[in-house]
Scaffold this motif. Structure first.
Motif: not given
Length: 596
Positions: A206-230
């Motif tokens: 695991l590297s910092a790039d995996d962490v960046v990918y994880t959260f960019e994936r969340l932010v880009r998602s159009p889905r309205r999911t639990l805690y999306s307001f965060i």
């Protein structure tokens, strides 16, 4: 297996009689085969000692078929064969086939339950500890972005890790993949320092790039999911080097760190796109103590991941099986204890296969039991944004007064039933209706698991002149327009270690369907929550929102019940995750010793 089913079909056709008069032609028609094949089937059953066949020669003459074996025993044999082949889906299918026979279904359920619990086997002189757990919710995906159900989150919490985690008591936040972190004076810039050599299940570091990918994936998602307001408030996330990640938030948010403890914020590998998001949901790759080796609609099999940076789990294998009789609570003795089933409720003994039951029903005295202090609150809210009867405060007052009257009556009835006395509310005067127009038409929206609760609510309001229509949809559909098209919304809140996040998310949603004046007050208090560093002060603001909604008759709490977890004394290392589920990371079973 097929011969077992054919026997059960014959047994059912002749009503369970000890003997019957029939012909090979009739049996062939029933078994959907030729008379010659029917004769072969009869001979096979006779050799097994299941039936006796007395053939009578002559045109029009009927032979005698006698049943020597019990249907329960043959069905159980078929089930055990399926279980021995680890074909749990077929074993469960046996129960579905015989759902019209409550006695046979009870018998088969009891046999199936013996499959669950703690099992030990030896392979190459190595002891393998396996825990098999039944769950009522099906598993569709454990991808942190797409999961909707608690059962999916339970699995994900053992497959993935987050940057940080909650302590076992939930009182503070501990290091996870990040061994340290800090924030600047503005509370908008957060920097996390990652552990070195953390391995994913597929062997990648695991590297910092995996962490960046994880959260960019969340932010880009159009889905309205639990805690999306965060996570929608994440302005940027950058890898400063392979072990350092920096987040820049749009504004200060004191719920950001608690959010990072949830399964939604679990770290996934940046190369998951090679699998595809859909496939990743059933073939996940994380850094957690267990890796998924098989997952389908019936079973999820996980094996201990030795190189886990938090240490190897004590269990070697966990099998999580979806058992579809959702209304019933498993007790380990084969009995059903749900209120509607009327099972015997006898307590299981210490040899019960159920060592661990997530979210077990209360009242089983044979179990040692501890509570995770997690509760489920069911509530109903009013949609006053919709033009309709509930925009009238007087009608909302009357409606909630009716619900309180029903609850008071049910409480009196339960107390009277226990004491054998007459209830004080049997002849109580009903609350007067504020409207001369009857009936008042209301639409109640909920999700499918709470359909029965919504129908009970509709029945209760029906006693007071309200005509209610229930719409129950999937959790995904519930995120859409159905809430704003309804008058009443029935839902639930899990009050666990993530209570602040859940309350904030819930009240933020409720603000969408209340009047403008109430919405302004809610949004003002929610804004205070995000900027308040002290947890107790945040809860105080959230409690003010609850009081406001109840006072304005926009919220009525229907029930609040604990989620206990039962276990027998042989279980050790019982801790809970943030949602009140048993933490499989720490669970272990002491080995049996000679003479025990």
């Amino acid at each position: 297996m097929k011969l077992h089913q054919q026997f059960l079909l014959l047994h059912s056709r002749f009503g369970g009689a000890e003997s019957a008069l029939t012909t090979l032609d009739e049996l062939a028609k029933l078994l959907d085969c030729t008379p010659r094949n029917a004769a072969n089937i009869v001979r096979s059953m006779s050799r097994n000692g299941w039936i006796a066949w007395e053939s009578t020669r002559g045109r029009g003459r009927r032979s005698t078929l006698s049943f020597l074996a019990q249907a329960e025993d043959i069905a159980a044999q078929a089930m055990l064969q399926a279980i021995n082949r680890k074909d749990v889906a077929r074993a469960i299918g046996q129960i579905k086939i015989h759902r019209n026979s409550s006695t046979l279904q009870e018998h088969l359920q009891g046999r199936l339950l013996s499959y669950f619990g703690h099992h030990v086997e030896t392979s190459n002189d190595r002891q393998i500890d396996t825990l098999r757990i039944p769950i009522r919710q099906p598993l569709h995906t454990v991808d942190p972005l797409y999961m909707n159900l608690l059962a999916e989150s339970f699995v994900a919490s053992h497959v993935f890790d987050g940057l940080v985690r909650r302590s076992d008591t939930g009182d503070d936040i501990k290091p996870g993949i990040a061994h340290a972190w800090d924030t600047d004076d503005s509370r908008r810039r957060w920097t996390f320092y990652l552990r070195k050599e953390v391995l994913f299940h597929h062997g990648k570091v695991l590297s910092a790039d995996d962490v960046v990918y994880t959260f960019e994936r969340l932010v880009r998602s159009p889905r309205r999911t639990l805690y999306s307001f965060i996570y929608k408030q994440i302005k940027t996330v950058r890898a400063l080097n392979p072990t350092v990640v920096r987040f820049e938030l749009e504004e200060p948010n004191e719920l950001f760190l608690p959010f990072l403890c949830t399964s939604r914020a679990a770290i996934v590998p940046k190369d998951l796109n090679q699998l595809g998001s859909y496939r990743f949901g059933t073939e996940p790759v994380g850094t957690g103590p267990f890796k998924v080796t098989q997952m389908n609609e019936t079973v999820c099999m996980m094996e201990a991941f030795g190189p886990c940076f938090q240490g190897r789990a004590h269990l070697d294998r966990v099998e999580i099986v979806h058992v579809p009789w959702a209304a019933e609570a498993m007790t380990g003795d084969g009995h059903r204890t749900g209120a509607a089933e009327g099972g015997s409720g006898s307590a299981p003994d210490q040899s019960s296969p159920f060592h661990v039951i997530p979210n077990a029903s209360a009242g089983n005295s044979g179990w040692s039991r501890i509570h995770s202090e997690t509760t489920v609150r069911k509530f109903v809210t009013c949609n006053t944004q919709k033009a309709g009867p509930l925009t009238d405060p007087a009608l909302r007052e009357h409606l909630f007064g009716c619900l309180e009257k029903v609850e008071e009556s049910e409480g009196d009835s339960a107390e009277a039933a226990a004491s054998g006395t007459r209830t004080s509310s049997e002849n109580a005067e009903l609350p007067p209706s504020p409207s001369e127009q009857a009936p008042v038409l209301l639409r109640i929206a909920t999700i499918l698991p709470y359909k029965a609760d919504a129908e009970a609510l509709a029945d209760a309001l029906g006693r007071y002149g309200y005509d209610c229509e229930v719409s129950a949809v999937s959790p995904e559909e519930f995120k859409g327009e159905i809430r704003l098209e309804s008058d009443l919304i029935l839902f639930s809140l899990l009050r666990d270690q993530d209570e602040e996040l859940r309350l904030y998310d819930s009240y933020r949603t409720m603000a969408e369907h209340v009047d403008a004046h109430t919405r302004i007050d809610i949004e003002r208090l929610l804004s205070l929550v995000l900027r308040e560093p002290n947890s107790e002060d945040r809860l105080q603001s959230l409690n003010k929102i609850e009081s406001l909604l109840i006072r304005e008759r926009n919220l009525h709490i229907l029930s609040e019940k604990p989620l206990p977890t039962a276990y027998v004394p042989t279980v050790r290392g019982v801790t809970f995750n943030s949602q009140g589920w048993v933490n499989l990371r720490t669970l272990w079973f002491p080995p049996a010793t000679a003479g025990e």
